[in-house]
Design an enzyme around this catalytic site. Structure first.
Site, PDB file in Angstrom:
ATOM      1  N   ASN A  18      -3.007  20.391  90.170  1.00 59.16           N
ATOM      2  CA  ASN A  18      -3.816  19.278  90.666  1.00 59.16           C
ATOM      3  C   ASN A  18      -4.438  18.552  89.462  1.00 59.16           C
ATOM      4  O   ASN A  18      -5.158  19.167  88.667  1.00 59.16           O
ATOM      5  CB  ASN A  18      -4.894  19.838  91.608  1.00 59.16           C
ATOM      6  CG  ASN A  18      -5.750  18.759  92.219  1.00 59.16           C
ATOM      7  OD1 ASN A  18      -6.203  17.856  91.523  1.00 59.16           O
ATOM      8  ND2 ASN A  18      -5.996  18.846  93.506  1.00 59.16           N
ATOM      9  N   HIS A  21      -8.932  15.958  88.238  1.00 57.96           N
ATOM     10  CA  HIS A  21     -10.079  15.933  87.328  1.00 57.96           C
ATOM     11  C   HIS A  21      -9.750  15.409  85.938  1.00 57.96           C
ATOM     12  O   HIS A  21     -10.658  15.187  85.133  1.00 57.96           O
ATOM     13  CB  HIS A  21     -10.781  17.289  87.336  1.00 57.96           C
ATOM     14  CG  HIS A  21     -11.318  17.553  88.714  1.00 57.96           C
ATOM     15  ND1 HIS A  21     -12.254  16.714  89.300  1.00 57.96           N
ATOM     16  CD2 HIS A  21     -10.981  18.459  89.662  1.00 57.96           C
ATOM     17  CE1 HIS A  21     -12.499  17.137  90.535  1.00 57.96           C
ATOM     18  NE2 HIS A  21     -11.737  18.180  90.775  1.00 57.96           N
ATOM     19  N   HIS A  54      -5.250  13.958  94.906  1.00 53.73           N
ATOM     20  CA  HIS A  54      -6.026  13.630  96.121  1.00 53.73           C
ATOM     21  C   HIS A  54      -6.575  12.220  95.965  1.00 53.73           C
ATOM     22  O   HIS A  54      -7.447  11.972  95.132  1.00 53.73           O
ATOM     23  CB  HIS A  54      -7.162  14.648  96.249  1.00 53.73           C
ATOM     24  CG  HIS A  54      -7.987  14.500  97.483  1.00 53.73           C
ATOM     25  ND1 HIS A  54      -9.012  15.354  97.814  1.00 53.73           N
ATOM     26  CD2 HIS A  54      -7.951  13.594  98.494  1.00 53.73           C
ATOM     27  CE1 HIS A  54      -9.569  14.995  98.950  1.00 53.73           C
ATOM     28  NE2 HIS A  54      -8.953  13.909  99.382  1.00 53.73           N
ATOM     29  N   ARG A  56      -8.943  10.010  97.239  1.00 56.46           N
ATOM     30  CA  ARG A  56     -10.096  10.007  98.144  1.00 56.46           C
ATOM     31  C   ARG A  56     -10.431   8.601  98.599  1.00 56.46           C
ATOM     32  O   ARG A  56     -10.143   7.623  97.905  1.00 56.46           O
ATOM     33  CB  ARG A  56     -11.314  10.602  97.436  1.00 56.46           C
ATOM     34  CG  ARG A  56     -11.333  12.099  97.431  1.00 56.46           C
ATOM     35  CD  ARG A  56     -12.622  12.621  96.801  1.00 56.46           C
ATOM     36  NE  ARG A  56     -12.768  14.033  97.087  1.00 56.46           N
ATOM     37  CZ  ARG A  56     -13.463  14.532  98.095  1.00 56.46           C
ATOM     38  NH1 ARG A  56     -14.095  13.742  98.927  1.00 56.46           N
ATOM     39  NH2 ARG A  56     -13.532  15.827  98.275  1.00 56.46           N
ATOM     40  N   GLU A  81      -2.574  14.577  98.530  1.00 56.12           N
ATOM     41  CA  GLU A  81      -3.669  15.058  99.387  1.00 56.12           C
ATOM     42  C   GLU A  81      -4.381  13.868  99.975  1.00 56.12           C
ATOM     43  O   GLU A  81      -4.737  12.925  99.247  1.00 56.12           O
ATOM     44  CB  GLU A  81      -4.664  15.875  98.568  1.00 56.12           C
ATOM     45  CG  GLU A  81      -4.230  17.284  98.342  1.00 56.12           C
ATOM     46  CD  GLU A  81      -5.313  18.080  97.636  1.00 56.12           C
ATOM     47  OE1 GLU A  81      -6.463  17.628  97.538  1.00 56.12           O
ATOM     48  OE2 GLU A  81      -4.979  19.157  97.158  1.00 56.12           O
ATOM     49  N   GLU A 162      -2.094  25.165 104.140  1.00 60.70           N
ATOM     50  CA  GLU A 162      -2.651  25.644 102.871  1.00 60.70           C
ATOM     51  C   GLU A 162      -3.971  26.320 103.200  1.00 60.70           C
ATOM     52  O   GLU A 162      -4.868  25.705 103.777  1.00 60.70           O
ATOM     53  CB  GLU A 162      -2.856  24.478 101.900  1.00 60.70           C
ATOM     54  CG  GLU A 162      -3.439  24.963 100.569  1.00 60.70           C
ATOM     55  CD  GLU A 162      -3.430  23.905  99.474  1.00 60.70           C
ATOM     56  OE1 GLU A 162      -2.543  23.034  99.481  1.00 60.70           O
ATOM     57  OE2 GLU A 162      -4.315  23.969  98.615  1.00 60.70           O
ATOM     58  N   HIS A 201      -7.714  26.226  96.027  1.00 66.72           N
ATOM     59  CA  HIS A 201      -9.096  25.757  95.853  1.00 66.72           C
ATOM     60  C   HIS A 201      -9.928  26.785  95.100  1.00 66.72           C
ATOM     61  O   HIS A 201     -10.088  27.907  95.555  1.00 66.72           O
ATOM     62  CB  HIS A 201      -9.795  25.411  97.173  1.00 66.72           C
ATOM     63  CG  HIS A 201     -10.875  24.370  96.953  1.00 66.72           C
ATOM     64  ND1 HIS A 201     -12.112  24.678  96.458  1.00 66.72           N
ATOM     65  CD2 HIS A 201     -10.873  23.023  97.116  1.00 66.72           C
ATOM     66  CE1 HIS A 201     -12.832  23.567  96.346  1.00 66.72           C
ATOM     67  NE2 HIS A 201     -12.095  22.549  96.730  1.00 66.72           N
ATOM     68  N   GLY A 202     -10.395  26.371  93.944  1.00 64.93           N
ATOM     69  CA  GLY A 202     -11.328  27.172  93.157  1.00 64.93           C
ATOM     70  C   GLY A 202     -10.697  28.293  92.364  1.00 64.93           C
ATOM     71  O   GLY A 202     -11.412  29.081  91.738  1.00 64.93           O
TER      72      GLY A 202
HETATM   73  N1  PXP Z   1      -5.842  22.419  97.482  1.00 68.15           N
HETATM   74  C1  PXP Z   1      -6.551  21.473  98.144  1.00 68.15           C
HETATM   75  C2  PXP Z   1      -6.143  21.151  99.532  1.00 68.15           C
HETATM   76  C3  PXP Z   1      -7.620  20.792  97.531  1.00 68.15           C
HETATM   77  O1  PXP Z   1      -8.317  19.871  98.216  1.00 68.15           O
HETATM   78  C4  PXP Z   1      -7.924  21.092  96.183  1.00 68.15           C
HETATM   79  C5  PXP Z   1      -9.015  20.341  95.483  1.00 68.15           C
HETATM   80  O2  PXP Z   1      -8.691  18.995  95.444  1.00 68.15           O
HETATM   81  C6  PXP Z   1      -7.159  22.066  95.531  1.00 68.15           C
HETATM   82  C7  PXP Z   1      -6.146  22.727  96.213  1.00 68.15           C
HETATM   83  C8  PXP Z   1      -7.400  22.426  94.118  1.00 68.15           C
HETATM   84  O3  PXP Z   1      -8.680  22.993  93.965  1.00 68.15           O
HETATM   85  P1  PXP Z   1      -9.258  23.232  92.530  1.00 68.15           P
HETATM   86  O4  PXP Z   1      -9.322  21.896  91.850  1.00 68.15           O
HETATM   87  O5  PXP Z   1     -10.607  23.826  92.788  1.00 68.15           O
HETATM   88  O6  PXP Z   1      -8.326  24.164  91.820  1.00 68.15           O
END
Ligand code: PXP
Length: 257
Positions: A18, A21, A54, A56, A81, A162, A201-202
């Site tokens: 992803n 950032h 993503h 947004r 996303e 997911e 995520h995370g």
């Molecule tokens: N999967 C989804 C659906 C997400 O919304 C995100 C964050 O945008 C991620 C994975 C990746 O999460 P992280 O940036 O915390 O690794």
């Protein structure tokens, strides 16, 4: 509910990187650098199986031009996303990315908090899932590891879910083990329901191992930690190390660090 026969889990665990950032850092100054497209190319070179971005509603990181650039230049699949809005469906249908992951989105949140309420929003989501699928886009729903939400995904005709790993990553000790148990059970249920299971995520090197070791999980999407780690070691080495930790866990070697 359609129930398919359990299939043997694939041993190759895909890594979707992803790049949101990278765009966050760029947007902090409002210019063009660092370039998310360059990050996507580096991720592909480092062994990422796909790129996740993503878009947004408030365009706080990825902007429309990034999606255009990724669609034009990427050599690996894009996982787009998106919130379940008419605007995002129209953008997805215009670009036809390999995949679209529908996520809940709140303007005031810092990042995606909690999973999509696929069960409660059936009537809103159903036509969107159908239109995306009809366009040949692989649709996934970002949900909590909750059997009710998995069954709702089946009812919506989504082929992929997911599982949200945010809570698992935040917890520690026994509470984290309990949350891992929920993820494991949900992943096993995915196979019984005929859903392809992803997670994300995370995740960081410290907690990715047990999730990577869940045999039904086919893909992990990871971003924030990798972009942060890139500050210290570079983007490619960070991704290669994540790949190594994931592969070691998948092969039964634990969380080799
Ligand atoms: N999967 C989804 C659906 C997400 O919304 C995100 C964050 O945008 C991620 C994975 C990746 O999460 P992280 O940036 O915390 O690794």
């Amino acid at each position: 509910m359609s129930v398919s026969k359990p299939s043997r889990a694939s041993s190759h665990l895909r890594l979707g990187v992803n790049i949101d950032h990278v765009a966050t850092v760029r947007n902090a100054r409002g210019g063009r650098l660092p370039d998310p497209l360059r990050a996507a190319r580096l991720a592909a070179a480092a062994g990422a199986d796909g790129i996740t971005a993503h878009l947004r509603e408030d365009r706080r990181h990825i902007v429309d031009a990034d999606i255009e650039g990724l669609m034009r230049e990427l050599t690996i699949p894009l996982n787009f996303e998106m919130a379940a809005t008419a605007e995002m469906v129209a953008i997805a249908l215009r670009h036809c990315p390999h995949a679209a992951c529908i996520v809940p989105e709140k303007r005031e949140e810092r990042t995606t908090e909690g999973g999509l309420d696929a069960a409660g929003q059936h009537n809103h989501l159903r036509p969107m899932v159908s239109r995306l699928r009809d366009a040949g886009i692989r649709v996934s729903l970002f949900i909590e590891a909750d059997p009710r939400q998995l069954e709702a995904a089946v009812a919506l005709g989504a082929p992929v879910v997911e599982l949200h790993t945010g809570r698992y990553c935040e917890l520690e000790g026994e509470a984290q083990r309990a949350e891992l148990g929920r993820l494991q059970k949900a992943a096993a249920l995915c196979t019984r329901l005929g859903l392809e299971c992803h997670a994300g995520h995370g995740l960081s090197y410290a907690d990715v191992g047990p999730v990577a070791a869940i045999p039904e999980v086919r893909e992990l999407n990871i971003g924030h930690f990798l972009v942060g780690e890139a500050i210290f070691v570079g983007f490619e080495p960070a991704i290669r190390e994540m790949r190594r930790v994931m592969d070691a866990a998948r092969a039964g070697g634990g969380v080799a660090k």
